[in-house]
Design an enzyme around this catalytic site. Sequence first.
Site, PDB file in Angstrom:
ATOM      1  N   LYS A 217       0.801  -1.379   0.052  1.00  0.00           N
ATOM      2  CA  LYS A 217      -0.012  -0.101   0.033  1.00  0.00           C
ATOM      3  C   LYS A 217       0.953   1.367   0.040  1.00  0.00           C
ATOM      4  O   LYS A 217       0.471   2.289  -0.737  1.00  0.00           O
ATOM      5  CB  LYS A 217      -0.970  -0.205   1.205  1.00  0.00           C
ATOM      6  CG  LYS A 217      -1.526   1.234   1.548  1.00  0.00           C
ATOM      7  CD  LYS A 217      -2.649   1.768   0.435  1.00  0.00           C
ATOM      8  CE  LYS A 217      -2.897   3.078   0.612  1.00  0.00           C
ATOM      9  NZ  LYS A 217      -4.371   3.179   0.832  1.00  0.00           N
ATOM     10  N   CYS A 271      -3.772  10.533   1.544  1.00  0.00           N
ATOM     11  CA  CYS A 271      -2.918   9.167   1.301  1.00  0.00           C
ATOM     12  C   CYS A 271      -1.602   9.569   0.757  1.00  0.00           C
ATOM     13  O   CYS A 271      -0.613   9.486   1.308  1.00  0.00           O
ATOM     14  CB  CYS A 271      -3.949   8.661   0.220  1.00  0.00           C
ATOM     15  SG  CYS A 271      -5.511   8.641   0.889  1.00  0.00           S
TER      16      CYS A 271
HETATM   17  N1  SAJ Z   1      -1.987  14.808  -8.658  1.00  0.00           N
HETATM   18  C1  SAJ Z   1      -1.084  15.777  -9.496  1.00  0.00           C
HETATM   19  N2  SAJ Z   1      -0.861  15.239 -10.877  1.00  0.00           N
HETATM   20  C2  SAJ Z   1      -1.262  14.067 -11.171  1.00  0.00           C
HETATM   21  C3  SAJ Z   1      -2.407  13.310 -10.492  1.00  0.00           C
HETATM   22  C4  SAJ Z   1      -2.673  13.627  -9.187  1.00  0.00           C
HETATM   23  O1  SAJ Z   1      -0.855  16.655  -9.020  1.00  0.00           O
HETATM   24  O2  SAJ Z   1      -1.063  13.745 -12.318  1.00  0.00           O
HETATM   25  C5  SAJ Z   1      -2.629  15.431  -7.432  1.00  0.00           C
HETATM   26  C6  SAJ Z   1      -4.069  15.596  -7.133  1.00  0.00           C
HETATM   27  O3  SAJ Z   1      -4.389  17.037  -7.648  1.00  0.00           O
HETATM   28  C7  SAJ Z   1      -4.172  15.605  -5.613  1.00  0.00           C
HETATM   29  C8  SAJ Z   1      -3.321  14.335  -5.316  1.00  0.00           C
HETATM   30  O4  SAJ Z   1      -2.214  14.377  -6.246  1.00  0.00           O
HETATM   31  O5  SAJ Z   1      -3.933  16.871  -4.962  1.00  0.00           O
HETATM   32  C9  SAJ Z   1      -3.885  13.092  -5.008  1.00  0.00           C
HETATM   33  O6  SAJ Z   1      -4.836  12.770  -5.801  1.00  0.00           O
HETATM   34  P1  SAJ Z   1      -5.154  11.408  -6.576  1.00  0.00           P
HETATM   35  O7  SAJ Z   1      -6.254  11.678  -7.151  1.00  0.00           O
HETATM   36  O8  SAJ Z   1      -3.790  10.938  -7.271  1.00  0.00           O
HETATM   37  O9  SAJ Z   1      -4.999  10.314  -5.359  1.00  0.00           O
HETATM   38  P2  SAJ Z   1      -6.106  10.150  -3.807  1.00  0.00           P
HETATM   39  O10 SAJ Z   1      -5.225  10.980  -2.595  1.00  0.00           O
HETATM   40  O11 SAJ Z   1      -7.470  10.682  -4.126  1.00  0.00           O
HETATM   41  O12 SAJ Z   1      -6.096   8.618  -3.754  1.00  0.00           O
HETATM   42  C10 SAJ Z   1      -4.848   7.907  -3.636  1.00  0.00           C
HETATM   43  C11 SAJ Z   1      -5.387   6.663  -4.610  1.00  0.00           C
HETATM   44  N3  SAJ Z   1      -3.827   6.153  -4.777  1.00  0.00           N
HETATM   45  C12 SAJ Z   1      -3.359   5.982  -5.943  1.00  0.00           C
HETATM   46  O13 SAJ Z   1      -3.791   6.399  -7.029  1.00  0.00           O
HETATM   47  C13 SAJ Z   1      -1.932   5.250  -6.153  1.00  0.00           C
HETATM   48  C14 SAJ Z   1      -6.209   5.643  -4.038  1.00  0.00           C
HETATM   49  O14 SAJ Z   1      -6.044   4.466  -5.032  1.00  0.00           O
HETATM   50  C15 SAJ Z   1      -5.841   5.366  -2.701  1.00  0.00           C
HETATM   51  O15 SAJ Z   1      -6.602   4.363  -2.045  1.00  0.00           O
HETATM   52  C16 SAJ Z   1      -5.752   6.401  -1.877  1.00  0.00           C
HETATM   53  O16 SAJ Z   1      -4.997   7.409  -2.410  1.00  0.00           O
HETATM   54  C17 SAJ Z   1      -5.639   6.164  -0.249  1.00  0.00           C
HETATM   55  O17 SAJ Z   1      -6.421   5.928   0.497  1.00  0.00           O
HETATM   56  O18 SAJ Z   1      -4.412   5.775   0.026  1.00  0.00           O
END
Ligand code: SAJ
Length: 421
Positions: A217, A271
Amino acid sequence: MSFETISVVGLGYIGLPTAAMFASRKKRVIGVDVNQYAVDTINQGKIHIVEPDLDMIVSAAVTEGYLKAVTTPEPADAFLIAVPTPFLPCEEDDIPAPDLSYIEAASKAIAPVLKKGDLVILESTSPVGATEKMAAWLAEARSDLSFPQQAGESADINIAHCPERVLPGHVVRELVENDRVIGGLTPKCSQRSVELYKAFVLGECVITNARTAEMAKLTENSSRDVQIAFANELSIICDKLDINVWELISLANRHPRVNILQPGPGVGGHCIAVDPWFIVSKTPEEAQIIHTARKVNDGKPEWVINKVKLAIADFLQGNPDKTIKDVTVACYGLAFKPDIDDLRESPAMLITQKIAEMHSGKVLAVEPNISEIPNRLYNVDLAEFDVAKRNADIHVMLVDHKEFKESSIVAKTIIDTKGIW
Ligand code: SAJ
């Protein structure tokens, strides 16, 4: 032994949907939470969090009598612990350490009602070794029962780690469809956990040991953090070299084996910005790239704020008849990612707050997903998109919500952290 009654401890973003999914498969589910308001809300068939489709499932489960919420644990055949694992404030080495106190409290709360044959699963995202710690807390509280660390396969209680991996906003679908990593303290612990999850999980349940499951994870979210840090670093490099980073990334991504993520104002949420620290704090010497990625992503809001400062100075130079008090700055988006209303751990919020603290002119925030400005932004006005577009001198694009992507702004000073304008 089959699982007639299942208890889920911690009824938050993961615990409540998980409890609801078991209940929807006609299992008797007892949800446990220390928050009386959450317990009362759920017992009325309502939900206290925002997650699409969850309200219907909880309402049906409570009405049909399969789900109830309580504040004190009751006996069950399986216990799933889904409590928060935040990090503690930094010590001298500025590496935040994980806070396992909620897991410890949950373990101590369920210990008195454990009985021979029960299964305990830790779902909370945890540092490596946390499941073994949980097993030790349970054993300490119940010397009359045997645990896997003492009795192996013949233990009275089975214990496993099975991290949740669902995406906020898509929890209901992903809980069913995603593969699960299941790490038992013994093979029997893993087998029994698979049997439990098969009640509603259609994805594959892949078996490993507890430490590998914990690390899996953390690795998933650290991988994403490192990749986003690469994109964020590129954006800073390209800004210096006068290159459009979004064009650059789309060109590089035409390579069949390259897939660069998107830069932004920083990384938010509960996360991705947290979990990598669980690796760094455990192995600070070894986790070089993971640590640097955290620093790059955490440093991005400050970089954006400096851009805004420079833009204000430029604007005043071009408009000598104006003072700083006459300059209106509009920030577009406050949520931590597009098309949600979740403002927690949001870099957009932090940037807007810092701009409002340093700027003596008007600061507007446009956030189509909320109706009230949060207390922290007491000196910021929540504005409609058209009003901000018309009245602001400096436009700071922070979150690529669909409403913003569908329109555009023609203005002299736009700081676009998402590359949509
Ligand atoms: N972000 C960027 N650039 C990108 C993608 C995301 O700057 O290309 C930023 C987003 O704007 C945000 C942050 O990253 O601020 C996180 O967003 P996210 O959509 O990547 O993830 P979370 O936090 O909503 O959910 C994540 C997920 N993990 C992965 O995709 C590896 C989810 O599957 C997990 O279950 C969750 O974390 C968790 O609970 O750990």
